[in-house]
Design an enzyme around this catalytic site. Structure first.
Site, PDB file in Angstrom:
ATOM      1  N   VAL A  34       2.920 -10.533   6.320  1.00 48.85           N
ATOM      2  CA  VAL A  34       3.107  -9.133   6.745  1.00 48.85           C
ATOM      3  C   VAL A  34       4.412  -8.985   7.524  1.00 48.85           C
ATOM      4  CG1 VAL A  34       2.194  -7.253   8.182  1.00 48.85           C
ATOM      5  CG2 VAL A  34       0.631  -8.651   6.842  1.00 48.85           C
ATOM      6  N   THR A  86      -4.548  -6.606  11.626  1.00 49.72           N
ATOM      7  CA  THR A  86      -5.823  -5.896  11.468  1.00 49.72           C
ATOM      8  C   THR A  86      -6.767  -6.340  12.587  1.00 49.72           C
ATOM      9  OG1 THR A  86      -5.468  -5.823   9.106  1.00 49.72           O
ATOM     10  CG2 THR A  86      -7.715  -5.431   9.858  1.00 49.72           C
ATOM     11  N   GLU A  95      -1.119  -1.848   8.396  1.00 45.25           N
ATOM     12  CA  GLU A  95      -0.353  -1.999   7.144  1.00 45.25           C
ATOM     13  C   GLU A  95      -1.298  -1.911   5.951  1.00 45.25           C
ATOM     14  OE1 GLU A  95      -0.302  -4.735   4.932  1.00 45.25           O
ATOM     15  OE2 GLU A  95      -1.778  -5.974   5.991  1.00 45.25           O
ATOM     16  N   ALA A 140     -13.801  -5.057 -13.190  1.00 48.95           N
ATOM     17  CA  ALA A 140     -14.875  -6.026 -12.958  1.00 48.95           C
ATOM     18  C   ALA A 140     -14.333  -7.438 -13.177  1.00 48.95           C
ATOM     19  CB  ALA A 140     -16.022  -5.758 -13.921  1.00 48.95           C
ATOM     20  N   GLY A 200     -11.068 -11.907  -3.494  1.00 49.32           N
ATOM     21  CA  GLY A 200     -10.746 -12.965  -2.541  1.00 49.32           C
ATOM     22  C   GLY A 200      -9.572 -12.532  -1.699  1.00 49.32           C
ATOM     23  N   CYS A 209      -7.599 -10.804   3.096  1.00 50.28           N
ATOM     24  CA  CYS A 209      -7.912  -9.514   3.723  1.00 50.28           C
ATOM     25  C   CYS A 209      -9.334  -9.036   3.471  1.00 50.28           C
ATOM     26  CB  CYS A 209      -6.922  -8.458   3.250  1.00 50.28           C
ATOM     27  SG  CYS A 209      -5.231  -8.939   3.576  1.00 50.28           S
ATOM     28  N   LYS A 238     -12.352 -11.157   4.899  1.00 53.12           N
ATOM     29  CA  LYS A 238     -12.287 -11.177   6.366  1.00 53.12           C
ATOM     30  C   LYS A 238     -12.561  -9.799   6.956  1.00 53.12           C
ATOM     31  CE  LYS A 238      -7.880 -10.972   8.084  1.00 53.12           C
ATOM     32  NZ  LYS A 238      -7.663  -9.908   9.040  1.00 53.12           N
TER      33      LYS A 238
HETATM   34  C1  UGA Z   1      -5.571  -5.708   0.144  1.00 56.68           C
HETATM   35  C2  UGA Z   1      -5.404  -4.178   0.045  1.00 56.68           C
HETATM   36  O1  UGA Z   1      -5.322  -3.787  -1.313  1.00 56.68           O
HETATM   37  C3  UGA Z   1      -4.150  -3.726   0.798  1.00 56.68           C
HETATM   38  O2  UGA Z   1      -4.074  -2.313   0.807  1.00 56.68           O
HETATM   39  C4  UGA Z   1      -4.221  -4.243   2.231  1.00 56.68           C
HETATM   40  O3  UGA Z   1      -3.049  -3.880   2.963  1.00 56.68           O
HETATM   41  C5  UGA Z   1      -4.342  -5.745   2.217  1.00 56.68           C
HETATM   42  O4  UGA Z   1      -5.556  -6.110   1.505  1.00 56.68           O
HETATM   43  C6  UGA Z   1      -4.398  -6.218   3.644  1.00 56.68           C
HETATM   44  O5  UGA Z   1      -5.351  -5.847   4.360  1.00 56.68           O
HETATM   45  O6  UGA Z   1      -3.423  -6.834   4.117  1.00 56.68           O
HETATM   46  P1  UGA Z   1      -4.590  -7.813  -1.204  1.00 56.68           P
HETATM   47  O7  UGA Z   1      -5.645  -8.604  -0.507  1.00 56.68           O
HETATM   48  O8  UGA Z   1      -3.198  -8.324  -1.204  1.00 56.68           O
HETATM   49  O9  UGA Z   1      -4.510  -6.318  -0.577  1.00 56.68           O
HETATM   50  O10 UGA Z   1      -4.996  -7.673  -2.731  1.00 56.68           O
HETATM   51  P2  UGA Z   1      -5.730  -6.612  -3.679  1.00 56.68           P
HETATM   52  O11 UGA Z   1      -4.830  -6.252  -4.767  1.00 56.68           O
HETATM   53  O12 UGA Z   1      -6.337  -5.515  -2.911  1.00 56.68           O
HETATM   54  O13 UGA Z   1      -6.876  -7.529  -4.306  1.00 56.68           O
HETATM   55  C7  UGA Z   1      -7.887  -8.107  -3.492  1.00 56.68           C
HETATM   56  C8  UGA Z   1      -8.894  -8.832  -4.365  1.00 56.68           C
HETATM   57  O14 UGA Z   1      -9.667  -7.906  -5.106  1.00 56.68           O
HETATM   58  C9  UGA Z   1      -8.283  -9.782  -5.411  1.00 56.68           C
HETATM   59  O15 UGA Z   1      -9.032 -10.980  -5.429  1.00 56.68           O
HETATM   60  C10 UGA Z   1      -8.423  -9.040  -6.724  1.00 56.68           C
HETATM   61  O16 UGA Z   1      -8.531  -9.900  -7.830  1.00 56.68           O
HETATM   62  C11 UGA Z   1      -9.707  -8.269  -6.493  1.00 56.68           C
HETATM   63  N1  UGA Z   1      -9.805  -7.031  -7.301  1.00 56.68           N
HETATM   64  C12 UGA Z   1      -8.960  -6.002  -7.082  1.00 56.68           C
HETATM   65  C13 UGA Z   1     -10.813  -6.931  -8.254  1.00 56.68           C
HETATM   66  O17 UGA Z   1     -11.621  -7.867  -8.448  1.00 56.68           O
HETATM   67  N2  UGA Z   1     -10.927  -5.778  -8.975  1.00 56.68           N
HETATM   68  C14 UGA Z   1     -10.095  -4.721  -8.769  1.00 56.68           C
HETATM   69  O18 UGA Z   1     -10.261  -3.694  -9.475  1.00 56.68           O
HETATM   70  C15 UGA Z   1      -9.080  -4.842  -7.814  1.00 56.68           C
END
Ligand code: UGA
Length: 435
Positions: free
Chosen positions: A17, A126, A154, A255, A260, A263, A266
């Site tokens: 970040v 956070t 953020e 789906a 994981g 973020c 946690k």
């Molecule tokens: C997430 C949020 O999207 C951000 O807005 C936030 O700022 C960030 O956490 C944080 O708190 O710092 P991130 O963890 O980088 O971002 O990734 P995401 O793209 O949100 O994906 C998270 C997980 O959900 C991944 O494992 C992804 O494979 C899964 N996912 C996402 C799904 O299984 N299905 C979906 O439709 C979308």
């Protein structure tokens, strides 16, 4: 995009970040110094080495030149008044609460260093709701009444962080000191983002609630997928049909084998504990967490359906990071899956385009490959764990002939089932009809 009035910015923490935020603020014209306690990291960053994989970050750091500097010395951040963005980790503790040690240490260090009038501390880490008011009290008690405080969560996602920074859906700044809020808001002038100007506690909750709601959508669609598996519907079609409803929208309805990363797991747990500690039992989040845990294991059932016992079977995990376009393996589904497969007696192989080095320490007992074709030779099944675009380049027609059993379990519904079945594969997705 117009440029804001340049300000002096200090960032505490050169993690993901802090680095992305610092580089993007420097690109907007601000004068940014990032401080980290890890001197090796500071030395590497100062010589142009970027220790994380984030598309566009290295080029951005190179382009901003002297607008972005790194230091190990907190004193440099308080030599003159700056907006100080706190970007330190708040990992989950065994209890599920966020570990606030690093945040409190920063406040103590700042108090000891003596912070000049005109400094504003803005919290990007956070944190549980209530942290801001506790920090305000601590600052006052430590003689820092003259320092402003704001919450500035953020919303960057790994892999698209620079794009997210430049095109934010919103900028959230919470505080009770108008001057402090104005200074933080002004950092983002010109990005054209809707501004949510609010109180500290609400800003803190916006962050937790946003992540928890996105995680809830994922667990919801994963349960729909599991019902699709049992009833013959196709979850990718269902999500397409749901997503066209403007009230629902298409995002976070993919789906798969669970969420994981550093973020969602946690923050969902931290919000659940925050509620519990405040006397409220947040039932829905319990289900979100449990569904996610079980979802990672659904692959095992799909493998045994075709292979019977997994003892002695060779299974390749395609993709090891928690999502594509990052080298981050925190809370990645691959970790649970690999150990579960090993427990079932399988020989496990792993392929990833960027994270093989990181995986060595995290996946003991897994045979790691940098070449996907080699990783699939002679195996009984391929499991798509992370939807890397590289998987689309794998010559599946050739691979089909070299696999011992041509079985693909597509944990991210990435590939076209008809095409793979046409090549002679047995294809299993998540919530997609079997042939
Ligand atoms: C997430 C949020 O999207 C951000 O807005 C936030 O700022 C960030 O956490 C944080 O708190 O710092 P991130 O963890 O980088 O971002 O990734 P995401 O793209 O949100 O994906 C998270 C997980 O959900 C991944 O494992 C992804 O494979 C899964 N996912 C996402 C799904 O299984 N299905 C979906 O439709 C979308």
């Amino acid at each position: 995009m117009s440029t804001p009035q340049p300000q002096k910015v200090g960032i505490v923490g050169a993690g993901w970040v802090g680095l992305v935020t610092g580089a993007c603020l420097a690109e907007l014209g601000h004068d940014v110094v990032i401080r980290d306690v890890d001197e090796t990291r500071v030395a590497a960053l100062s010589s142009g080495e970027i220790p994380i994989y984030e598309p566009g970050l290295e080029a951005c750091v190179r382009a901003v030149g002297s607008n972005l500097r790194f230091t190990g010395d907190l004193a440099e951040l308080v030599e003159e008044p700056r907006v100080l963005l706190v970007c330190v980790g708040t990992p989950a503790m065994y209890s599920g609460d966020a570990d606030m040690t690093a945040v409190h240490q920063v406040v103590a260090e700042l108090a000891a260093a003596g912070v000049p009038e005109g400094t504003v501390i803005a919290m990007k880490s956070t944190v549980p709701v209530g942290t801001g008011s506790a920090i305000r009290k601590e600052l006052d008690e430590r003689g820092l009444k003259h320092v402003g405080y704001a919450s500035n969560p953020e919303f960057l996602a790994e892999g698209t962080a620079l794009k997210d920074f430049k095109n934010p859906d919103r900028v959230v700044v919470g505080g009770d000191d108008d001057e402090a809020i104005d200074r933080v808001v002004a950092l983002y002038d010109g990005l054209g983002a809707p501004l949510v100007r609010t109180d500290v506690a609400s800003a803190e909750m916006i962050k937790l609630a946003s992540n928890a709601f996105l995680a809830t959508r994922i667990s919801f669609v994963n349960e729909i997928a599991n019902v699709c598996d049992a009833t013959g519907a196709d979850v990718t079609e269902v999500a397409r049909g749901m997503g066209l409803d403007k009230r629902l929208g298409p995002h976070f309805l993919k789906a798969g084998i669970g969420f994981g990363g550093s973020c969602f797991p946690k923050d969902v747990s931290a919000l659940k504990q925050l509620a519990g500690n405040s006397g409220y039992h947040f039932q829905l989040l319990n289900a979100v967490i449990e569904v996610n845990e079980l979802q990672k294991r659904r692959v095992i059932g799909k493998l045994t359906k075709h292979l019977g016992s997994l003892r002695g079977k060779v299974v390749t995990l395609l993709g090891l990071t928690f999502k594509p376009d990052t080298d981050d393996m925190r809370e990645a589904s691959s970790l649970v899956l690999a150990s579960r497969l090993i427990a079932e007696g399988a020989d496990v192989r792993g392929w990833d385009p960027v994270a093989v080095e990181q995986a060595r320490a995290l996946l003991p007992g897994v045979d790691l490959f940098e070449d996907a074709v080699a990783a699939l030779e002679g195996v009984d099944a391929a499991v798509i764990v992370t939807e890397w675009s590289h998987i689309g380049d794998i010559p599946f027609a050739e691979v089909q002939k070299t696999m011992r059993t041509p079985l693909i379990v597509d944990g991210r519904n990435l590939l076209d089932p008809a095409e793979l079945r046409g090549l002679g594969f047995t294809y299993e997705g998540i919530g997609r009809p079997s042939a």
